[in-house]
Scaffold this motif. Structure first.
Motif, PDB file in Angstrom:
ATOM      1  N   UNK A 114     -27.762   7.114  88.728  1.00 56.62           N
ATOM      2  CA  UNK A 114     -27.902   7.195  87.272  1.00 56.62           C
ATOM      3  C   UNK A 114     -27.016   8.299  86.699  1.00 56.62           C
ATOM      4  N   UNK A 115     -26.923   9.432  87.378  1.00 61.83           N
ATOM      5  CA  UNK A 115     -26.066  10.513  86.907  1.00 61.83           C
ATOM      6  C   UNK A 115     -24.590  10.118  86.964  1.00 61.83           C
ATOM      7  N   UNK A 116     -24.210   9.418  88.008  1.00 59.28           N
ATOM      8  CA  UNK A 116     -22.833   8.941  88.121  1.00 59.28           C
ATOM      9  C   UNK A 116     -22.520   7.965  86.989  1.00 59.28           C
ATOM     10  N   UNK A 117     -23.420   7.028  86.755  1.00 57.75           N
ATOM     11  CA  UNK A 117     -23.208   6.045  85.692  1.00 57.75           C
ATOM     12  C   UNK A 117     -23.159   6.721  84.330  1.00 57.75           C
ATOM     13  N   UNK A 122     -20.107  14.193  69.581  1.00 61.71           N
ATOM     14  CA  UNK A 122     -21.241  13.356  69.199  1.00 61.71           C
ATOM     15  C   UNK A 122     -22.071  12.955  70.414  1.00 61.71           C
ATOM     16  N   UNK A 123     -21.393  12.688  71.515  1.00 62.97           N
ATOM     17  CA  UNK A 123     -22.110  12.381  72.753  1.00 62.97           C
ATOM     18  C   UNK A 123     -22.950  13.577  73.173  1.00 62.97           C
ATOM     19  N   UNK A 124     -22.359  14.769  73.131  1.00 59.04           N
ATOM     20  CA  UNK A 124     -23.088  15.975  73.502  1.00 59.04           C
ATOM     21  C   UNK A 124     -24.275  16.233  72.600  1.00 59.04           C
ATOM     22  N   UNK A 125     -24.116  16.003  71.321  1.00 57.80           N
ATOM     23  CA  UNK A 125     -25.210  16.208  70.367  1.00 57.80           C
ATOM     24  C   UNK A 125     -26.361  15.242  70.652  1.00 57.80           C
ATOM     25  N   UNK A 126     -26.019  13.993  70.939  1.00 60.98           N
ATOM     26  CA  UNK A 126     -27.066  13.014  71.264  1.00 60.98           C
ATOM     27  C   UNK A 126     -27.815  13.445  72.522  1.00 60.98           C
ATOM     28  N   UNK A 127     -27.088  13.834  73.558  1.00 58.98           N
ATOM     29  CA  UNK A 127     -27.724  14.226  74.819  1.00 58.98           C
ATOM     30  C   UNK A 127     -28.606  15.445  74.629  1.00 58.98           C
ATOM     31  N   UNK A 128     -28.127  16.432  73.897  1.00 59.45           N
ATOM     32  CA  UNK A 128     -28.924  17.639  73.653  1.00 59.45           C
ATOM     33  C   UNK A 128     -30.221  17.286  72.942  1.00 59.45           C
ATOM     34  N   UNK A 129     -30.140  16.413  71.960  1.00 52.20           N
ATOM     35  CA  UNK A 129     -31.347  16.005  71.249  1.00 52.20           C
ATOM     36  C   UNK A 129     -32.315  15.261  72.144  1.00 52.20           C
ATOM     37  N   UNK A 130     -31.797  14.373  72.966  1.00 52.76           N
ATOM     38  CA  UNK A 130     -32.641  13.595  73.870  1.00 52.76           C
ATOM     39  C   UNK A 130     -33.335  14.496  74.884  1.00 52.76           C
ATOM     40  N   UNK A 131     -32.639  15.546  75.301  1.00 53.38           N
ATOM     41  CA  UNK A 131     -33.145  16.428  76.359  1.00 53.38           C
ATOM     42  C   UNK A 131     -33.963  17.601  75.837  1.00 53.38           C
ATOM     43  N   UNK A 132     -34.222  17.623  74.550  1.00 53.65           N
ATOM     44  CA  UNK A 132     -34.873  18.773  73.937  1.00 53.65           C
ATOM     45  C   UNK A 132     -36.189  19.145  74.601  1.00 53.65           C
ATOM     46  N   UNK A 169     -24.535   4.943  78.245  1.00 50.92           N
ATOM     47  CA  UNK A 169     -24.950   6.345  78.320  1.00 50.92           C
ATOM     48  C   UNK A 169     -26.417   6.508  77.947  1.00 50.92           C
ATOM     49  N   UNK A 170     -26.830   5.861  76.864  1.00 50.70           N
ATOM     50  CA  UNK A 170     -28.243   5.964  76.453  1.00 50.70           C
ATOM     51  C   UNK A 170     -29.167   5.401  77.532  1.00 50.70           C
ATOM     52  N   UNK A 171     -28.765   4.281  78.112  1.00 50.53           N
ATOM     53  CA  UNK A 171     -29.582   3.642  79.142  1.00 50.53           C
ATOM     54  C   UNK A 171     -29.708   4.530  80.378  1.00 50.53           C
ATOM     55  N   UNK A 172     -28.588   5.056  80.868  1.00 46.49           N
ATOM     56  CA  UNK A 172     -28.619   5.843  82.108  1.00 46.49           C
ATOM     57  C   UNK A 172     -29.213   7.230  81.885  1.00 46.49           C
ATOM     58  N   UNK A 173     -29.061   7.768  80.693  1.00 49.05           N
ATOM     59  CA  UNK A 173     -29.702   9.046  80.376  1.00 49.05           C
ATOM     60  C   UNK A 173     -31.221   8.904  80.445  1.00 49.05           C
TER      61      UNK A 173
END
Length: 217
Positions: free
Chosen positions: A165-168, A6-16, A183-187
């Protein structure tokens, strides 16, 4: 339960719509690897030793390595983020007026000093609604300490902001933690600082490979 998928899916969507950009350097990858192994949710002693050596061999300075430790040690504030808001909600249910009354002069002074009208804190309010207010009302001392301690790695500034930010982000995504508000904040912060899709996905992959907490003898 929040899963790594689920984390990966959220990140992929955010980074589209985010450009690929440059991959992580060997040094940055090693420092992120160190972060997820030294975090309180893992405390992998052997991994920490290995990644300290990798980071130094890849050109990181001793100050940069230690700043990773200081930055990651701030993970404990997630206890305050979740706990303070929870306690405040229960006190409110029970009619405790201190949790919603106007701030006294000390608390108002601290709020004006550390938060004020700075838009930076709006993003935290979106991810952990009511946290700062709840913390201030329950413990002005902890409120002030939160700002002072979390500011340390930004004052020493051995690492650039994008890497912090990447570390966090990676620490929040690690299997033993999975803290989506952070995760949402640092992404979002990493993308705003110009980090590309490749580096962010690499950081998440490093995070996903972090071990579960093994204990310290």
């Amino acid at each position: 339960m929040l899963t790594l998928e689920e984390i990966g899916t959220y990140a992929e969507g955010f980074l589209e719509s985010v450009l690929d950009g440059e991959p992580l350097s060997e040094r940055d990858a090693a420092l992120i690897g160190l972060a997820v192994r030294v975090s309180p949710s893992a405390l992998d002693l052997q991994g920490t030793q290995d990644y300290v050596r990798r980071a130094l061999d890849a050109g990181a300075s001793a100050a940069q390595v230690h700043e990773v430790l200081v930055l990651v040690s701030g993970l404990g504030v997630h206890t305050l983020m979740v706990g303070s808001s929870t306690v405040a909600a229960i006190l409110r249910e029970r009619g405790d007026l201190s949790i919603s009354a106007p701030l006294d002069s000390l608390r108002q002074q601290l709020w004006d000093q550390y938060v004020g009208e700075d838009p930076f804190w709006d993003s935290m309010e979106q991810q952990v609604p009511g946290f700062l207010d709840a913390l201030l009302r329950q413990s002005p001392e902890a409120f002030e300490a939160f700002f002072m301690y979390c500011a340390v790695p930004w004052k020493t500034a051995a690492l650039r902001a994008y890497l912090k930010e990447l570390i966090s982000l990676a620490v929040d995504a690690a299997p033993s933690h999975r803290f989506m508000p952070g995760l949402r904040l640092h992404l979002a912060n990493a993308v705003q600082l110009g980090v590309g899709r490749k580096a962010i996905l690499q950081a998440l992959a490093i995070a996903s490979d972090a071990p579960l907490h093994r204990g310290i003898a």
